[in-house]
Structures are given as C-alpha cells and as structure tokens.
Motif scaffolding. Structure first.
Motif, mmCIF file in Angstrom:
data_model
loop_
_atom_site.group_PDB
_atom_site.id
_atom_site.type_symbol
_atom_site.label_atom_id
_atom_site.label_comp_id
_atom_site.label_asym_id
_atom_site.label_seq_id
_atom_site.Cartn_x
_atom_site.Cartn_y
_atom_site.Cartn_z
ATOM 1 N N PRO A 17 0.811 -1.234 0.000
ATOM 2 C CA PRO A 17 0.000 0.000 0.000
ATOM 3 C C PRO A 17 0.840 1.278 0.000
ATOM 4 O O PRO A 17 0.467 2.271 -0.621
ATOM 5 N N LYS A 18 1.974 1.250 0.674
ATOM 6 C CA LYS A 18 2.817 2.449 0.724
ATOM 7 C C LYS A 18 3.486 2.696 -0.614
ATOM 8 O O LYS A 18 3.615 3.830 -1.065
ATOM 9 N N LEU A 19 3.931 1.623 -1.272
ATOM 10 C CA LEU A 19 4.563 1.786 -2.583
ATOM 11 C C LEU A 19 3.566 2.319 -3.604
ATOM 12 O O LEU A 19 3.893 3.208 -4.389
ATOM 13 N N ILE A 20 2.345 1.813 -3.559
ATOM 14 C CA ILE A 20 1.316 2.314 -4.480
ATOM 15 C C ILE A 20 1.026 3.784 -4.203
ATOM 16 O O ILE A 20 0.843 4.570 -5.133
ATOM 17 N N GLU A 33 -1.659 -2.896 -7.703
ATOM 18 C CA GLU A 33 -1.723 -3.993 -6.747
ATOM 19 C C GLU A 33 -1.498 -5.327 -7.458
ATOM 20 O O GLU A 33 -0.785 -6.201 -6.967
ATOM 21 N N GLN A 34 -2.087 -5.473 -8.633
ATOM 22 C CA GLN A 34 -1.956 -6.713 -9.396
ATOM 23 C C GLN A 34 -0.489 -6.987 -9.746
ATOM 24 O O GLN A 34 -0.010 -8.108 -9.581
ATOM 25 N N LYS A 35 0.226 -5.972 -10.217
ATOM 26 C CA LYS A 35 1.649 -6.145 -10.562
ATOM 27 C C LYS A 35 2.471 -6.513 -9.334
ATOM 28 O O LYS A 35 3.326 -7.400 -9.388
ATOM 29 N N LEU A 36 2.220 -5.829 -8.239
ATOM 30 C CA LEU A 36 3.009 -6.067 -7.034
ATOM 31 C C LEU A 36 2.705 -7.439 -6.433
ATOM 32 O O LEU A 36 3.616 -8.106 -5.932
ATOM 33 N N LEU A 37 1.462 -7.876 -6.496
ATOM 34 C CA LEU A 37 1.135 -9.213 -6.009
ATOM 35 C C LEU A 37 1.785 -10.283 -6.887
ATOM 36 O O LEU A 37 2.198 -11.340 -6.396
ATOM 37 N N LYS A 38 1.906 -9.992 -8.178
ATOM 38 C CA LYS A 38 2.605 -10.917 -9.081
ATOM 39 C C LYS A 38 4.080 -11.009 -8.693
ATOM 40 O O LYS A 38 4.654 -12.102 -8.657
ATOM 41 N N HIS A 39 4.697 -9.873 -8.381
ATOM 42 C CA HIS A 39 6.098 -9.865 -7.936
ATOM 43 C C HIS A 39 6.253 -10.650 -6.639
ATOM 44 O O HIS A 39 7.227 -11.389 -6.468
ATOM 45 N N LEU A 40 5.305 -10.486 -5.739
ATOM 46 C CA LEU A 40 5.339 -11.233 -4.481
ATOM 47 C C LEU A 40 5.286 -12.730 -4.760
ATOM 48 O O LEU A 40 6.093 -13.501 -4.215
ATOM 49 N N ASP A 41 4.347 -13.149 -5.604
ATOM 50 C CA ASP A 41 4.224 -14.572 -5.933
ATOM 51 C C ASP A 41 5.505 -15.117 -6.560
ATOM 52 O O ASP A 41 5.934 -16.230 -6.241
ATOM 53 N N GLU A 42 6.115 -14.331 -7.434
ATOM 54 C CA GLU A 42 7.362 -14.761 -8.074
ATOM 55 C C GLU A 42 8.477 -14.931 -7.046
ATOM 56 O O GLU A 42 9.226 -15.914 -7.081
ATOM 57 N N ALA A 43 8.596 -13.993 -6.127
ATOM 58 C CA ALA A 43 9.624 -14.080 -5.091
ATOM 59 C C ALA A 43 9.377 -15.279 -4.178
ATOM 60 O O ALA A 43 10.310 -16.030 -3.863
ATOM 61 N N LEU A 44 8.129 -15.452 -3.764
ATOM 62 C CA LEU A 44 7.806 -16.582 -2.893
ATOM 63 C C LEU A 44 8.049 -17.913 -3.603
ATOM 64 O O LEU A 44 8.599 -18.851 -3.009
ATOM 65 N N ASP A 45 7.646 -18.003 -4.860
ATOM 66 C CA ASP A 45 7.879 -19.231 -5.630
ATOM 67 C C ASP A 45 9.365 -19.538 -5.746
ATOM 68 O O ASP A 45 9.782 -20.690 -5.637
ATOM 69 N N TYR A 46 10.166 -18.505 -5.978
ATOM 70 C CA TYR A 46 11.611 -18.686 -6.077
ATOM 71 C C TYR A 46 12.165 -19.311 -4.792
ATOM 72 O O TYR A 46 12.890 -20.304 -4.835
ATOM 73 N N TYR A 47 11.811 -18.746 -3.646
ATOM 74 C CA TYR A 47 12.335 -19.251 -2.381
ATOM 75 C C TYR A 47 11.734 -20.603 -2.004
ATOM 76 O O TYR A 47 12.407 -21.450 -1.419
ATOM 77 N N LYS A 48 10.478 -20.824 -2.359
ATOM 78 C CA LYS A 48 9.875 -22.139 -2.093
ATOM 79 C C LYS A 48 10.625 -23.226 -2.864
ATOM 80 O O LYS A 48 10.907 -24.300 -2.317
#
Length: 111
Positions: A76-79, A87-102
C-alpha cells in the motif's frame, strides 16, 4: 499589464509553495513507513539467503511473515508513493519471489 502578469506569477508561485508544504507531511510519513517495510523485507531476504537458517524459520518467513508484511505494509505504501505500480503487478512480484524461495529451499506452505 506587466504588473498584472507579475502579480499573477507571484500568486501562482505562492500557491505552489503552499501546496508543496501541505503534501510532503503525508508523503514523508508514507515514505518512512515504506522504508521500514522495505527494511523488514530486506531482513527476511537476508535470512532466507543465509545457508545457516533453519527450515522451520525459512518456512515461517516464506509462508507467514514475508507475505503479511508485503501485503499490509509494503504494497500500500509503494502504491501511494508510486501510483504507476498496481496492486496486481506487485502481487505478481510477491508470488514470483515466494515461488523462487519455495523452490530454492524446498518449502511448501499449508493452504
């Protein structure tokens, strides 16, 4: 005519200065909150990249702490500071980062 133009320019300058003085307080607070969230996320990433981190701690960060901090504080602060992010782009980035570490750490989160 020159006096009217000069007065008009001075008025615009004063209005612009006054507007700048009221907005930065909100922006400054948002920027500080964003920086705190960014720092927290940086700490999480440092922990995840550390080979000595336990799988239990990595799982807690990946499945709970990182997504919660990202969604509640960072996003929310970055937006607010940079409206070109959605929000959609940032949630996609979050998913990509989480998938990488998983994948990297062989972690599965309970759904």
């Amino acid at each position: 005519m020159k006096q009217v133009l000069l007065i008009g320019l001075l008025s615009l300058g004063l209005i612009a200065c006054q507007k700048e003085q009221t907005e930065p307080k909100e922006d400054l607070l948002a920027k500080q909150q964003f920086e705190q969230a960014d720092q927290k996320i940086g700490v999480y990433l440092d922990i995840l990249d550390n080979q000595n981190t336990s799988k239990q701690q990595s799982t807690k960060i990946i499945c709970e702490d990182y997504p919660r901090t990202y969604k509640a504080d960072y996003l929310p602060k970055l937006i607010k500071l940079s409206p070109e992010y959605t929000e959609q782009k940032l949630l996609k980035h979050l998913d990509e980062a989480l998938d990488y570490y998983k994948n990297k750490l062989d972690i599965e989160c309970a759904k």
